[in-house]
Design a protein around this motif. Structure first.
Motif, mmCIF file in Angstrom:
data_model
loop_
_atom_site.group_PDB
_atom_site.id
_atom_site.type_symbol
_atom_site.label_atom_id
_atom_site.label_comp_id
_atom_site.label_asym_id
_atom_site.label_seq_id
_atom_site.Cartn_x
_atom_site.Cartn_y
_atom_site.Cartn_z
ATOM 1 N N GLY A 197 5.063 8.220 0.133
ATOM 2 C CA GLY A 197 4.452 7.423 -0.924
ATOM 3 C C GLY A 197 3.223 6.670 -0.453
ATOM 4 N N ARG A 198 2.585 5.958 -1.392
ATOM 5 C CA ARG A 198 1.356 5.200 -1.125
ATOM 6 C C ARG A 198 1.714 3.744 -0.807
ATOM 7 N N PHE A 199 1.112 3.244 0.256
ATOM 8 C CA PHE A 199 1.364 1.875 0.695
ATOM 9 C C PHE A 199 0.045 1.208 1.046
ATOM 10 N N VAL A 200 0.075 -0.112 1.055
ATOM 11 C CA VAL A 200 -1.052 -0.872 1.579
ATOM 12 C C VAL A 200 -0.509 -1.982 2.466
ATOM 13 N N LEU A 201 -1.089 -2.109 3.640
ATOM 14 C CA LEU A 201 -0.848 -3.231 4.537
ATOM 15 C C LEU A 201 -2.023 -4.185 4.379
ATOM 16 N N PHE A 202 -1.738 -5.463 4.150
ATOM 17 C CA PHE A 202 -2.843 -6.404 3.979
ATOM 18 C C PHE A 202 -2.529 -7.710 4.698
ATOM 19 N N GLN A 203 -3.567 -8.290 5.275
ATOM 20 C CA GLN A 203 -3.411 -9.538 6.018
ATOM 21 C C GLN A 203 -3.519 -10.711 5.059
ATOM 22 N N THR A 204 -2.623 -11.656 5.224
ATOM 23 C CA THR A 204 -2.649 -12.873 4.412
ATOM 24 C C THR A 204 -3.246 -13.986 5.259
ATOM 25 N N ARG A 205 -2.761 -15.204 5.083
ATOM 26 C CA ARG A 205 -3.305 -16.308 5.878
ATOM 27 C C ARG A 205 -2.896 -16.175 7.342
ATOM 28 N N GLY A 206 -3.787 -16.549 8.218
ATOM 29 C CA GLY A 206 -3.471 -16.496 9.641
ATOM 30 C C GLY A 206 -3.268 -15.071 10.105
ATOM 31 N N LYS A 207 -2.182 -14.841 10.865
ATOM 32 C CA LYS A 207 -1.906 -13.521 11.422
ATOM 33 C C LYS A 207 -0.888 -12.738 10.611
ATOM 34 N N ASN A 208 -0.404 -13.329 9.514
ATOM 35 C CA ASN A 208 0.631 -12.663 8.735
ATOM 36 C C ASN A 208 0.084 -11.460 7.971
ATOM 37 N N TRP A 209 0.912 -10.411 7.907
ATOM 38 C CA TRP A 209 0.615 -9.226 7.121
ATOM 39 C C TRP A 209 1.778 -8.982 6.168
ATOM 40 N N MET A 210 1.495 -8.266 5.091
ATOM 41 C CA MET A 210 2.519 -7.818 4.151
ATOM 42 C C MET A 210 2.312 -6.327 3.916
ATOM 43 N N ILE A 211 3.380 -5.645 3.480
ATOM 44 C CA ILE A 211 3.270 -4.239 3.096
ATOM 45 C C ILE A 211 3.738 -4.108 1.654
ATOM 46 N N HIS A 212 2.971 -3.365 0.864
ATOM 47 C CA HIS A 212 3.225 -3.210 -0.567
ATOM 48 C C HIS A 212 3.252 -1.723 -0.903
ATOM 49 N N ARG A 213 4.243 -1.312 -1.691
ATOM 50 C CA ARG A 213 4.275 0.068 -2.183
ATOM 51 C C ARG A 213 3.400 0.159 -3.424
ATOM 52 N N MET A 214 2.519 1.132 -3.461
ATOM 53 C CA MET A 214 1.550 1.235 -4.543
ATOM 54 C C MET A 214 1.963 2.223 -5.633
ATOM 55 N N ASP A 215 2.918 3.116 -5.336
ATOM 56 C CA ASP A 215 3.314 4.092 -6.350
ATOM 57 C C ASP A 215 4.639 3.680 -6.981
ATOM 58 N N GLY A 216 5.222 4.564 -7.783
ATOM 59 C CA GLY A 216 6.419 4.248 -8.543
ATOM 60 C C GLY A 216 7.620 3.974 -7.669
ATOM 61 N N ALA A 217 8.652 3.422 -8.291
ATOM 62 C CA ALA A 217 9.876 3.067 -7.578
ATOM 63 C C ALA A 217 10.506 4.307 -6.956
ATOM 64 N N ALA A 218 10.958 4.144 -5.718
ATOM 65 C CA ALA A 218 11.585 5.262 -5.011
ATOM 66 C C ALA A 218 13.101 5.232 -5.144
ATOM 67 N N ARG A 219 13.616 4.242 -5.869
ATOM 68 C CA ARG A 219 15.071 4.151 -5.992
ATOM 69 C C ARG A 219 15.440 3.532 -7.337
ATOM 70 N N ASP A 220 16.692 3.713 -7.711
ATOM 71 C CA ASP A 220 17.199 3.083 -8.922
ATOM 72 C C ASP A 220 17.284 1.567 -8.706
ATOM 73 N N PRO A 221 17.157 0.792 -9.779
ATOM 74 C CA PRO A 221 17.347 -0.658 -9.629
ATOM 75 C C PRO A 221 18.791 -0.983 -9.296
ATOM 76 N N PHE A 222 18.999 -2.095 -8.606
ATOM 77 C CA PHE A 222 20.353 -2.537 -8.304
ATOM 78 C C PHE A 222 21.110 -2.815 -9.608
ATOM 79 N N PRO A 223 22.407 -2.494 -9.657
ATOM 80 C CA PRO A 223 23.190 -2.792 -10.853
ATOM 81 C C PRO A 223 23.474 -4.290 -10.959
ATOM 82 N N PRO A 224 23.824 -4.778 -12.154
ATOM 83 C CA PRO A 224 24.226 -6.186 -12.284
ATOM 84 C C PRO A 224 25.432 -6.477 -11.395
ATOM 85 N N LEU A 225 25.398 -7.621 -10.723
ATOM 86 C CA LEU A 225 26.494 -7.966 -9.809
ATOM 87 C C LEU A 225 27.604 -8.684 -10.574
ATOM 88 N N GLU A 226 28.253 -7.912 -11.429
ATOM 89 C CA GLU A 226 29.404 -8.408 -12.192
ATOM 90 C C GLU A 226 30.544 -7.421 -12.009
#
Length: 315
Positions: free
Chosen positions: A131-160
């Protein structure tokens, strides 16, 4: 030309670690290999490494690659690694930098869409990581990774939790049910994602269970029961497994997937179940002083809340 592996070598003693420690980067301009390694070090994380100018540019991702665009994950930019690390796996001795077990979680090739000092856009082509991802630097030395395309998995079910209906008599079509002990404990649903579970806030000992799942996602249904004077978590259903919701699947499929996990530990185990064996299970429940038996229809989906597909019978 700057030595891109100087920092890497400064942290490692080749006489004490099995990791590759080459004298210089491998000259493979234009290469596009990647590797994701699962690293059971002081804390579980995944290492994403992208080939660039003869080295593997690396980020440590504590929760692994994000599975959908709605959640960004922390990515810690670490030192460049040598190309030989593409296939490295093994035990880094405790006390050494990164001490712990490392395995290759996935490997393949990637395409670069953008490579800048503060942002890297890329497409992974692997068996497990794609899939498509982007790594981007935030404040200071911190980085984040974000998925750019559609969900690769089903959503979690309600925890009931799904709840049984009380009944005094065994159903006439007993062969259509599996029979399990009613444990008389406290119900507990355990969501696991990125080797972690929120349930560990109340029960810290569950961290070991969550970590054993690695990157595998799951939602387990079980009960905290007291057996032989000790508290034990018995699991008897699986609502979600490895990116797929199982709530619409019949009990038999969910049960088979649960048993395939082989959940056996000092504080947890898979609860036994006996299809069609009503009377022997009731007798065993009486002998063990348990509060009853739960009959579960073999073809029943998982329905949060009270359901007539699960029946609570007296022992």
């Amino acid at each position: 030309m700057a030595d891109k592996l100087e920092r890497y070598r400064s942290k490692r003693d080749p006489a004490r670690t099995p990791e590759p420690v080459p004298d210089a980067p491998s000259p493979t301009p234009g290469g596009n290999a990647f590797v994701v390694q699962e690293h059971h070090a002081r804390s579980l994380h995944w290492d994403l490494r992208l080939e660039r100018d003869g080295v593997l540019v690396s980020w440590a991702v504590p929760k692994g690659l994000p599975a959908d665009p709605g959640t960004n994950h922390l990515a810690v930019h670490t030192e460049d690694h040598p190309m030989e690390y593409l296939t490295f796996h093994g035990e880094i001795p405790q006390g050494e930098y990164g001490g712990g077990t490392m395995t290759v979680w996935d490997t393949g090739t990637y395409d670069v869409e953008k490579w800048a000092d503060r942002e890297v856009k890329f497409v992974l082509h692997g068996k497990r990581a794609s899939g498509r991802f982007v790594l981007f630097q935030t404040r200071g030395k911190n980085w984040m990774i974000h998925r750019m395309d559609g969900a690769a998995r089903d959503p979690f079910p309600p925890l009931e939790p799904m709840l049984p209906t009380r009944r005094t008599k065994i159903p006439k079509d007993a062969s259509a049910y599996a029979f399990e002990f009613a444990w008389g404990g406290r119900r507990l649903l355990v969501p696991i994602d990125g080797g972690r579970t929120d349930a560990s806030r109340e029960h810290p000992w569950l961290r070991g269970l969550a970590e054993s799942f690695g990157s595998r996602t799951a939602v387990l249904d079980g009960e905290l029961a007291t057996l032989g004077g000790a508290e034990l978590l018995v699991f008897y259903d699986l609502l979600y497994d490895d990116g797929h919701s199982l709530t619409a699947r019949p009990y038999t499929e969910r049960r088979a997937a649960l048993e395939a996990l082989n959940l056996t530990g000092a504080r947890w185990q898979t609860a036994p179940a006996w299809p069609g064996e009503a009377e022997p299970v009731r007798q065993a429940a009486r002998e063990q002083g348990l509060p009853g038996v739960v009959a579960k229809r073999l073809d029943s989906p998982y329905e949060p809340g009270p359901s007539k597909s699960w029946l609570l019978l007296p022992p």
